[in-house]
Each structure stands twice: as C-alpha cells, then as structure tokens.
Design a protein around this motif. Sequence first.
Motif, PDB file in Angstrom:
ATOM      1  N   TRP B 341      34.968  37.632  23.230  1.00  0.00           N
ATOM      2  CA  TRP B 341      35.136  36.539  24.189  1.00  0.00           C
ATOM      3  C   TRP B 341      35.650  37.078  25.522  1.00  0.00           C
ATOM      4  O   TRP B 341      35.171  36.680  26.592  1.00  0.00           O
ATOM      5  CB  TRP B 341      36.104  35.493  23.604  1.00  0.00           C
ATOM      6  N   ALA B 342      36.597  38.025  25.450  1.00  0.00           N
ATOM      7  CA  ALA B 342      37.156  38.609  26.671  1.00  0.00           C
ATOM      8  C   ALA B 342      36.062  39.363  27.438  1.00  0.00           C
ATOM      9  O   ALA B 342      35.984  39.277  28.679  1.00  0.00           O
ATOM     10  CB  ALA B 342      38.304  39.547  26.324  1.00  0.00           C
ATOM     11  N   LEU B 343      35.190  40.068  26.710  1.00  0.00           N
ATOM     12  CA  LEU B 343      34.098  40.791  27.370  1.00  0.00           C
ATOM     13  C   LEU B 343      33.127  39.814  28.030  1.00  0.00           C
ATOM     14  O   LEU B 343      32.681  40.023  29.163  1.00  0.00           O
ATOM     15  CB  LEU B 343      33.343  41.657  26.347  1.00  0.00           C
ATOM     16  N   LEU B 344      32.820  38.740  27.312  1.00  0.00           N
ATOM     17  CA  LEU B 344      31.920  37.716  27.868  1.00  0.00           C
ATOM     18  C   LEU B 344      32.501  37.111  29.136  1.00  0.00           C
ATOM     19  O   LEU B 344      31.804  36.896  30.131  1.00  0.00           O
ATOM     20  CB  LEU B 344      31.698  36.611  26.835  1.00  0.00           C
ATOM     21  N   LYS B 345      33.802  36.820  29.073  1.00  0.00           N
ATOM     22  CA  LYS B 345      34.465  36.195  30.208  1.00  0.00           C
ATOM     23  C   LYS B 345      34.440  37.132  31.419  1.00  0.00           C
ATOM     24  O   LYS B 345      34.174  36.700  32.551  1.00  0.00           O
ATOM     25  CB  LYS B 345      35.911  35.874  29.804  1.00  0.00           C
ATOM     26  N   ALA B 346      34.702  38.406  31.158  1.00  0.00           N
ATOM     27  CA  ALA B 346      34.700  39.385  32.254  1.00  0.00           C
ATOM     28  C   ALA B 346      33.308  39.487  32.877  1.00  0.00           C
ATOM     29  O   ALA B 346      33.164  39.527  34.111  1.00  0.00           O
ATOM     30  CB  ALA B 346      35.146  40.739  31.727  1.00  0.00           C
ATOM     31  N   ALA B 347      32.301  39.470  32.027  1.00  0.00           N
ATOM     32  CA  ALA B 347      30.924  39.546  32.522  1.00  0.00           C
ATOM     33  C   ALA B 347      30.581  38.320  33.360  1.00  0.00           C
ATOM     34  O   ALA B 347      29.951  38.421  34.423  1.00  0.00           O
ATOM     35  CB  ALA B 347      29.964  39.679  31.343  1.00  0.00           C
ATOM     36  N   TYR B 348      31.038  37.153  32.879  1.00  0.00           N
ATOM     37  CA  TYR B 348      30.766  35.908  33.604  1.00  0.00           C
ATOM     38  C   TYR B 348      31.429  35.921  34.978  1.00  0.00           C
ATOM     39  O   TYR B 348      30.868  35.463  35.971  1.00  0.00           O
ATOM     40  CB  TYR B 348      31.278  34.732  32.764  1.00  0.00           C
ATOM     41  N   ARG B 349      32.647  36.488  35.021  1.00  0.00           N
ATOM     42  CA  ARG B 349      33.413  36.449  36.267  1.00  0.00           C
ATOM     43  C   ARG B 349      32.787  37.311  37.367  1.00  0.00           C
ATOM     44  O   ARG B 349      32.960  37.027  38.549  1.00  0.00           O
ATOM     45  CB  ARG B 349      34.846  36.928  36.009  1.00  0.00           C
ATOM     46  N   ILE B 350      32.116  38.359  36.993  1.00  0.00           N
ATOM     47  CA  ILE B 350      31.541  39.230  38.036  1.00  0.00           C
ATOM     48  C   ILE B 350      30.047  38.995  38.250  1.00  0.00           C
ATOM     49  O   ILE B 350      29.423  39.678  39.045  1.00  0.00           O
ATOM     50  CB  ILE B 350      31.789  40.724  37.718  1.00  0.00           C
ATOM     51  N   TRP B 351      29.451  38.000  37.530  1.00  0.00           N
ATOM     52  CA  TRP B 351      28.014  37.800  37.701  1.00  0.00           C
ATOM     53  C   TRP B 351      27.713  36.404  38.223  1.00  0.00           C
ATOM     54  O   TRP B 351      28.271  35.453  37.682  1.00  0.00           O
ATOM     55  CB  TRP B 351      27.319  37.980  36.355  1.00  0.00           C
ATOM     56  N   PRO B 352      26.863  36.172  39.179  1.00  0.00           N
ATOM     57  CA  PRO B 352      26.283  37.227  40.037  1.00  0.00           C
ATOM     58  C   PRO B 352      27.249  37.607  41.148  1.00  0.00           C
ATOM     59  O   PRO B 352      26.996  38.521  41.893  1.00  0.00           O
ATOM     60  CB  PRO B 352      25.035  36.562  40.595  1.00  0.00           C
ATOM     61  N   TYR B 353      28.339  36.854  41.289  1.00  0.00           N
ATOM     62  CA  TYR B 353      29.349  37.263  42.264  1.00  0.00           C
ATOM     63  C   TYR B 353      30.707  36.829  41.693  1.00  0.00           C
ATOM     64  O   TYR B 353      30.769  35.968  40.812  1.00  0.00           O
ATOM     65  CB  TYR B 353      29.105  36.624  43.633  1.00  0.00           C
ATOM     66  N   PRO B 354      31.765  37.407  42.147  1.00  0.00           N
ATOM     67  CA  PRO B 354      33.070  37.148  41.532  1.00  0.00           C
ATOM     68  C   PRO B 354      33.483  35.682  41.600  1.00  0.00           C
ATOM     69  O   PRO B 354      33.199  34.982  42.568  1.00  0.00           O
ATOM     70  CB  PRO B 354      34.026  38.012  42.353  1.00  0.00           C
TER      71      PRO B 354
END
Lengths: 407, 356
Positions: B341-354
């Motif tokens: 979940w933490a990895l998914l969240k991190a990916a969501y936060r930087i895609w496509p922009y922060p």
Amino acid sequence: MTRQPWGITRRGLVAVALLGGLAAGAQAQQRYTVSVSLDYTGPFANVMDSWWAGQQTVFDWWNETRGKALGMQLDIKTHDLRYDTSVVARTWPTILSQDKPIVFLGMGTPDLVSLMKRLPADKVPMIMGTAMVGPLWTPDGWHFSYRPTYSQEFAGLFDYLQKRLPEKRALRIGTVSTQGLAGYVDQVNGVVALAKTYPERFAVVSSQWVDNQPVTVTSQIREMAKERPDVVLVGTNTAQVVATVKALKELGLKTPIVTSSHNGLNEAAKAVPIADLEGSYSVFAFAPYNDPSVKVAEIFKKYNKGKGTWGITSAQTAGQALLAVAAIERAAAKVGVGNLSGQAIHDALLAGPFPADAFQGLIPAMALTKAAPFPTENLAVKAMTVKGGQLVAVSAEWMPVPALAKW
Amino acid sequence: MSSALPSGVFFQSHAAERALLRTRPQRLWLAGLLIVLVALPWAANDYLLGVLTLAGVTLVAVLGLQITVGMAGQLNLGQSAFVGVGAFVAAALAAKGFSLWLCIPAAALASGAVSIVFGLPAVRIKGFYLALTTIAAQIMFPIVVIRLPDSWFGGTAGLPVDPPLVFGFAADTPRAIYWLVLVVVCVAFVAALNLGRSRIGRAFRAMHDNDIASSVIGVDLARTKILAFFAGALFAGVSGALYAYYVRYVSTEQFTLWLSVWYVGMLIVGGLHKPLGAVLGVLAITALHEGVHVIGSVALARLSGITNVSGGTVFALTNVVLGGVIVLMLLFEPLGLAHRWALLKAAYRIWPYPRG
C-alpha cells in the motif's frame, strides 16, 4: 370458417375463469416458511447430505399429504451457516427479514449460542435435533429439542445395564472427556449427578480428562482400569471413541464403551474394525434407524431425492422435522391455518404432550414445558450395540430414564 | 506518515509535521472514507453488515496484537484468550446492569491485568519460549473460566448478553451494532497510531529492534515488555466486549487457539509493523474467507451430480487457501500488504506530477 368476435371472447372468458380458479386454488394453499440451518461448507459438511435428507423427506411428505389436506404448504429455506457462531449471528437478521420463518431448525451449539437470547424477542421458536446439555436447562426459552441432555440419555442405558448386572451392586462407570469444553465437561457432571442421586445403583469410579482429538489415551485407560469399570462412557467425539477402543485393545480389556449418536458406533466403525466394537453401545432418545417400528424410514425411502442415506444422522434430523410439523399442525388447529406465527408454534410446542403417533415410531410420546427446553419427564431412550459384527437394537422396548434433577 | 512526501509539500510548524493528517488531500480522502463507512448500512444488506461488524471486532484484537508483536516484538499466541477474558467480564458486568460505557473499559482493564501474568515470563525469556507461555494462557483460559463459581462467569453454561444501550437506545439491529463497532474501531486505530508515536511506543520499537541495545539507552526492558502485553490486551479486552455484545452469548468454546493463530495470520498478511497492516490483513483475510465460501458454494451447486465433491472439500480448501496465502505473503511480501500500500501511495503521489 369465420371467427366470431363473441366466440373468441367467450373462449377467452372461459380461459380467464379457469386461470382465475387455479389462482384461487393456489391462494387457498396457505404458505409458510421454515428456515433451516445447515453446514455445507464447514466442519460437518461431509454428513450434510444425510442430515438434510432427513428433514427434506419429512417436509416433502408432510406437504404432499397432511399439509395438502389442511390447505397448507411449507416452504423450506436452507442456509449454509457453516456451524460457525459468528456466521449464524450475522446471517440471522437476513433470515428474519427475508424468510419471515414461523419456525427455525437449528443444527448445534453455534445456533444455540448465537440465537438463544434473540429468539424470544424475534418470536421464532428454534427446534434442535441434537441432545442438550445441562447449562441449557433454563426456563422460558424459545429453543427446544425432542432429546433431553446427553447425561439423561446415558442414564437410560446405565439404568438398563445396572438392572442386568449378575449381582446387586452399583454399575461402575468410567468417563473419558475433555476439560475446557463446556459441553463435554457437562456430560460428565450430569453422570456424576446421576451417581450422587442413586449411589446404590451407579458409581463414577474414574474420570479421565484427555485431549480433544487424542492420538492415544492408553495411559489414561490403564489408570481407569485399576478401578474396574463396567462401562467406559465416551460421549464426546469420534476421535476419543477410536482412541479408547485402541487403548482397550492394547490393554487386553473387553470393557464396553458407551457413546452417543453423533460419535456412535457407525462413525467409530469407519476407523476401527467393527469387531473391536463388539458389545459397545450408542444411546439416544430416538429409535435406531433400523428398528422395524420406525415408519419414517418408508417416508425417507419414498421422498429422498438427494445423495443422503437413511441412518443415525438422517433419523435424528427427521425427528427434528417431525416435531416441527407436529407443532405446526397443533398450532393450525388452535389458531387456524391462516393465522400461524412463531408465537403460535411456540405455544403449540408447550401445549401438552405430543403422542407417539405424531413421530412415526421414531420418538416416544413427549411433552415440553416452560421449565426446560427439552422433555424432562417420562423420558425414554433406545440403544444400539454391536453383536456378532452387526449393529442391532439393544431392546425393542423404550428404556426408561431414571429421574434426574438439574445439576 | 513515515513515507516521504513529494517535493513542494512542506510544513511551517512542528505540530503540522507531527499531525496524523498532514495535507488537505489526506483530510479529504479520510472524510470521504468515513462518510462511506457511516452511510454503508443504507446500501449494504444485513449479511454484509454482519461480515463488516465482525471484521471490525476482529480488527480491534489484531490492532492489539500489532502493538505486542509488531511494535514491541513480543510473540503472543494467546490473544484469543485475552479477547475471551474481555468478553466474559463485559458479559458478567452487563448481566449486573452496568452500562456499555463501564463494561468496555472494565473488559479492557481485566484483559490487561490478566495479560500481565502471562507477560511476566517475557522479562526472562523470548522467542519460541515466550510464545509457549502465551499458548499456556490460551489453554488455561477455558479451564479456569469453567471451574470458577458459576455466579461469576456462568461456568459451563456461559453467559447471555443483552443488547447494549447507547444513549438510551438499544443497539439491537445490525445497523446499530455496526455503527457502535465502527466508532470503537476508529478510536482504537487512532490510539494504536498515536501509541507508536509516543515515548512508550518508541521504547517498544527500540526493544523490538534490539532489546540489549535499547536497555543500554535507558529502556526499562522488564517494564516495557509487560506494558507491551498490557497494551495489546487492552485492545483484546475491548474486542471481547464488542464480540459479547454482537453475538449476545459468550462461552469458552468461542475463544480458541485456532482463533489466536488466525489473528497472527491476519497480521502477517497485512504487515506486522504498522497499524494499517492490521486493517489490511483483517480485510484481506475476511474477504478471502468469504470469497472461498461463496465460490465453493457456487461450485458445489454447479458440480452437484457431476462429481462426488462434498462441502467438506470447501471447508478444507478454505484453510488450505488461507494457509497458502500466508506462505505466499511471507515468501513474496514479508512486509505485508501495508508495504504494498505504501508503494502504491508513493507511486500515486509522483504520477503524473506530485500531489499531497
């Protein structure tokens, strides 16, 4: 040939009248729902075909015969409650709102534990097919069984065996059970109460506490053997029966084992040679399935549509369904076919003795009272034993149960 | 909270950085989730509500286990016994007419007190040896409860429980008990989160990572280990009280070693190291459990007459599937669903922009 509009209309009218008549006929058949707790995907799934067949055949027979005569139809709704307390608790509101049952057939402890407290408020009586336990011996419940406590059932056989001892003395009883499981502890407590009530007739000489699913109980049975028991009571589960049979064989002892219906000789014979069970007993408050007086066996044969077979399990649940339809008939006679309700069935269950005729030879005459959720007076049991490698009835007659006060 | 925030998100005060919810999107997501959870009874049927209610009850117990095992590193295979203590205490007090507001805290404290007895060995032993002492709690629990005077906890009979009164209203419907459990779950989750951020929580973590090193930096190991058991059992007691109110009957057979093992399984699947792991683990195992039964039942109905597969197979399959999931999680995601979940969240936060 020309078609006359009035002719079509007339034929149409006739058709409508016929359909209307059929519909009226269908409406005349008053329908009620009986909900049933089953376990198709839980620990008892393997016996569920026979379990359900016992109930289904009785309800199908009743609908086709007595129900039709009364203008009633029982719709049976089954629920896979997995023999799980939490599943029962969370499914019950749905059963209540969707089925609106006038009676509920429970399976075992999870149904009792989850629903006992709710039934009086929900006004739905629950009928069980299993024997009961002492802790459930409380007044004014809405849960009922045609069977008394396990201890009372055992007492009926002990009474029979004690009277046949070669000398006048107490029957020496050894018990095998498990600490920590309330129902199992209660079976022993009930038999201890029996011995205290009739000290000249019964004596509990040794109580051995073993694992719930033991690998071996030889050391415990060796300890028990020092007290020379006439019988070893194992009312708990099949694993303990099998372990006790093996222990007795290892020790070269011929002491008979006394079991109940759920862990009885049929079940044990699947794990050990039936010769090792020679002289042992299963006892319960209904007639053995192969007893010639059990007419419900013919009903089962005629109406069984599934994979279930006639045996101890189906006989037990057929008794449950027979008590349900007997109560429904009695309630219908009292309040009318169109006015049945859970309250009416509850009142009918408590409205005096049910004659043995109502139970097709499977259950003796019995009466439920407000004092307990099971019959407490004039109790009788029947038993099976292994004789010459065959399962046979111990006695053609019902064996009376000695009176036993609540312990 | 520990995951890094994207560039551009910054805080102007220590309090803002320490807050549980640090950004506006986080607050909005949480508000949305709470609205959905509160409104769910109007959309869900009674059965689903029942599943979620029981999942909530279980979650409180698993949150407690997360504190003892995940946070403090003390193995506990007796959590179900502590849940049982809470259930019996709540049932006994409720039978005497005490209100919900007293029964739940009393159940928590009683479980906590009992846990100290079994937490004491943790002062001298750890690992498998400690696990064995907690199993002892599990084995002793039913025997002791049955042997105590019947007037205390009902003896072999167990105890019936009336629906609780909440602000004068009886919580006797699936909807009412769901809301009650939801409120308690929210409080328990925030408490577990905050405990991890507190002084004692940091002591738990230090002890978990290296008990000898933590004692060198001033952590009182004996006290901290006992506190870890006490804190975990407080949650178990609350869970037990809720269970008693939900099922309305408590007996010793309901609190088994098997249940304790499942609590640990849920925590492993969800992730040992964060309270969120408890949430995800409970939800995942509950969904899997229900899913196997539903699929199994449908398959049974379809295969009826074609094969001799019986319901017993589904029952066995349930345990095989759940056991298999735990093994797979240990092999491929030992940090649990919370890490995923933490990895998914991190990916969501930087895609496509922060974003926050």
